[in-house]
Enzyme design. Structure first.
Site, short mmCIF file in Angstrom:
data_model
loop_
_atom_site.label_atom_id
_atom_site.label_comp_id
_atom_site.label_asym_id
_atom_site.label_seq_id
_atom_site.Cartn_x
_atom_site.Cartn_y
_atom_site.Cartn_z
N CYS A 89 -8.40 6.46 0.62
CA CYS A 89 -6.95 6.23 0.75
C CYS A 89 -6.42 7.02 1.94
CB CYS A 89 -6.27 6.68 -0.54
SG CYS A 89 -4.47 6.67 -0.45
N CYS A 92 -4.01 9.94 0.46
CA CYS A 92 -4.43 11.14 -0.29
C CYS A 92 -5.92 11.43 -0.20
CB CYS A 92 -4.01 11.02 -1.75
SG CYS A 92 -5.03 9.86 -2.72
N CYS A 137 -3.96 2.73 -4.87
CA CYS A 137 -4.82 3.90 -5.01
C CYS A 137 -4.69 4.47 -6.41
CB CYS A 137 -4.42 4.95 -3.97
SG CYS A 137 -5.20 6.56 -4.21
N CYS A 140 -2.85 8.28 -5.97
CA CYS A 140 -1.47 8.50 -5.51
C CYS A 140 -0.58 7.27 -5.71
CB CYS A 140 -1.43 8.94 -4.05
SG CYS A 140 -1.78 7.63 -2.86
N CYS A 160 -8.21 -7.70 -1.05
CA CYS A 160 -7.66 -7.95 0.27
C CYS A 160 -6.75 -6.77 0.62
CB CYS A 160 -6.88 -9.26 0.24
SG CYS A 160 -6.15 -9.71 1.82
ZN LIG Z 1 -4.08 7.67 -2.52
#
Ligand SMILES: [Zn+2]
Length: 171
Positions: A89, A92, A137, A140, A160
């Site tokens: 991510c 984070c 994610c 986060c 996607c």
């Molecule tokens: Zn994240």
């Protein structure tokens, strides 16, 4: 987009992958507009104020991750990334996807047939007059993209994603 309403079957398929509640706003926000309600950010291990996210992220990453934006198709260099490694991510650092599951979907967005265990969460998304399953994610809550049922085997899934929401870590 997809030929028929994918939402109910896909939602069922993804149950157990932390499918979150389906929100059905009665008034649809215009594209790129604000604001996850505070409740959408609750329950994630990494939580930051909107001001802090804006400070931490590039403007493009902020617009996608925190405002459910969509990058222009073909704009991400990660479309052409073929090295082995993992995708984290961009907000984070949580690990989301393995390069082994990346495939060329020819959509212009980095696409994966599976996510790492515990990497992502999903929830129903009825914005823009479509029934889709949104992917975020798992740590986060940052928006990554959507998951569809037209991917390659063995999963048959196509995650996607927006490349700007990802940080590639080559092996
Ligand atoms: Zn994240």
């Amino acid at each position: 987009m997809l030929e028929k309403n994918p939402f109910s079957t896909l939602a069922a398929l993804l149950t157990g992958r932390s499918l979150r509640s389906v929100s059905q706003p009665s008034i649809l926000p215009p594209s790129g507009s604000p604001a996850q309600p505070a409740s959408e950010t609750d329950g994630f291990a990494v939580r930051m104020s909107d001001v802090d996210w804006r400070r931490r992220l590039t403007p493009d990453a902020y617009r996608v991750l925190r405002r459910h934006g969509t990058e222009q198709a073909g704009s991400s260099a990660l479309n052409r990334e073929k090295r082995s490694g993992q995708y984290a991510c961009a907000g984070c650092g949580h690990l989301l996807f393995d390069a082994r599951d990346k495939f060329d979907s020819r959509t212009g967005w980095p696409s994966f047939r599976d996510a790492l265990p515990g990497g992502v969460g999903t929830k129903g998304d009825r914005s823009h007059f479509m029934n889709r399953v949104e992917v975020h994610c798992g740590r986060c809550g940052g928006h990554l993209g959507h998951v569809f049922e037209d991917g390659p085997q063995p999963t048959g899934l196509r995650y996607c994603t927006n490349g700007v929401s990802l940080a590639f870590q080559p092996d």
